[in-house]
Design a protein around this motif. Sequence first.
Motif, short mmCIF file in Angstrom:
data_model
loop_
_atom_site.label_atom_id
_atom_site.label_comp_id
_atom_site.label_asym_id
_atom_site.label_seq_id
_atom_site.Cartn_x
_atom_site.Cartn_y
_atom_site.Cartn_z
N LEU A 38 5.66 0.07 4.03
CA LEU A 38 6.93 0.03 3.31
C LEU A 38 7.67 -1.29 3.53
O LEU A 38 8.17 -1.90 2.57
CB LEU A 38 7.81 1.20 3.77
N ASN A 98 7.86 -3.95 0.58
CA ASN A 98 9.16 -4.24 -0.02
C ASN A 98 9.42 -5.75 -0.08
O ASN A 98 9.95 -6.26 -1.08
CB ASN A 98 10.27 -3.55 0.80
N VAL A 110 7.34 -7.10 -2.93
CA VAL A 110 7.93 -6.76 -4.24
C VAL A 110 9.10 -7.70 -4.55
O VAL A 110 9.25 -8.19 -5.68
CB VAL A 110 8.38 -5.30 -4.27
N GLU A 111 9.95 -7.96 -3.55
CA GLU A 111 11.08 -8.85 -3.77
C GLU A 111 10.60 -10.28 -4.06
O GLU A 111 11.17 -10.97 -4.92
CB GLU A 111 11.99 -8.83 -2.55
N GLU A 141 -0.29 -3.05 -2.40
CA GLU A 141 0.17 -3.96 -3.45
C GLU A 141 -0.78 -5.14 -3.63
O GLU A 141 -0.93 -5.65 -4.74
CB GLU A 141 1.58 -4.47 -3.13
N LYS A 196 7.74 9.13 2.57
CA LYS A 196 7.33 7.72 2.67
C LYS A 196 6.16 7.42 1.73
O LYS A 196 6.11 6.34 1.13
CB LYS A 196 6.95 7.40 4.11
N VAL A 217 7.54 6.90 -1.69
CA VAL A 217 8.18 5.59 -1.84
C VAL A 217 7.12 4.50 -2.01
O VAL A 217 7.30 3.57 -2.82
CB VAL A 217 9.09 5.30 -0.64
N GLN A 225 6.59 1.91 -5.12
CA GLN A 225 6.43 0.45 -5.02
C GLN A 225 5.23 -0.02 -5.83
O GLN A 225 5.28 -1.08 -6.48
CB GLN A 225 6.27 0.04 -3.56
#
Length: 230
Positions: free
Chosen positions: A42, A46, A49-50, A75, A183, A186, A190
């Motif tokens: 996570l 994250n 992704v940003e 990812e 989780k 989530v 993503q």
Amino acid sequence: MTIHYLIHLANYSDGVLYLMVVILTVALAVIIDRSWYLRRTLLEGNGLVEKFGACKETTRAQLSALAAQAPGLPESVLLDIAARHWGVTNGTQLANRLDEATLRLAPALDKRLWMLDTIVTLAPLLGLFGTIVGMFHAFSVLSQPGHPPAAVTGGIADALVATASGLFVAMTGLLAFNGLNNKVRVVLHQLDIVKTMLLNRMDGAPVLIVTDDESVAGRGAPRSAMAKSS
């Protein structure tokens, strides 16, 4: 509560409490392992992704570089697939390939969570079984002549420890199971975000990214224009 009394309780349930300790150990091992993996996934996901979201356009080299920066993340698999299919497929075809990769990644995210689900159901039943066995021992004292009443009530109290232990293991597993499932949800969200970003940046149309300063300026522009017109 001494170690000798704990051994007495375990023996009073005919070894059910020993099995309960094994089940609790397995549950804690699964909780620690999945919590560590999903927390890392996570946090690093994250950040990825940003970083990818800040790109207005992308190239094959950028996708390969982003995938290399996050080895082992789900990812990175989607980014690698998009890099390998750059200029070859896009639109619906690329979306289908990304969906296929997501489906293949999903079992690794909730790996061993079925063990927690099983323990949540098994522990109370096992504790109840241990209590029933202990009750047999407690009431067997009634068949002995001149039995003290405290022997029966004390035996019943010892037998109920098995049920309490089973409920404790089940509650611990249930809280962890629901938290870990959230989780996993989530992380899958993503992956959907990365998939949408890839499709948007590989369709040939420019992606306009509005920063906070630009959004504030945009909200102020109509007011200044209205002031001038008046």
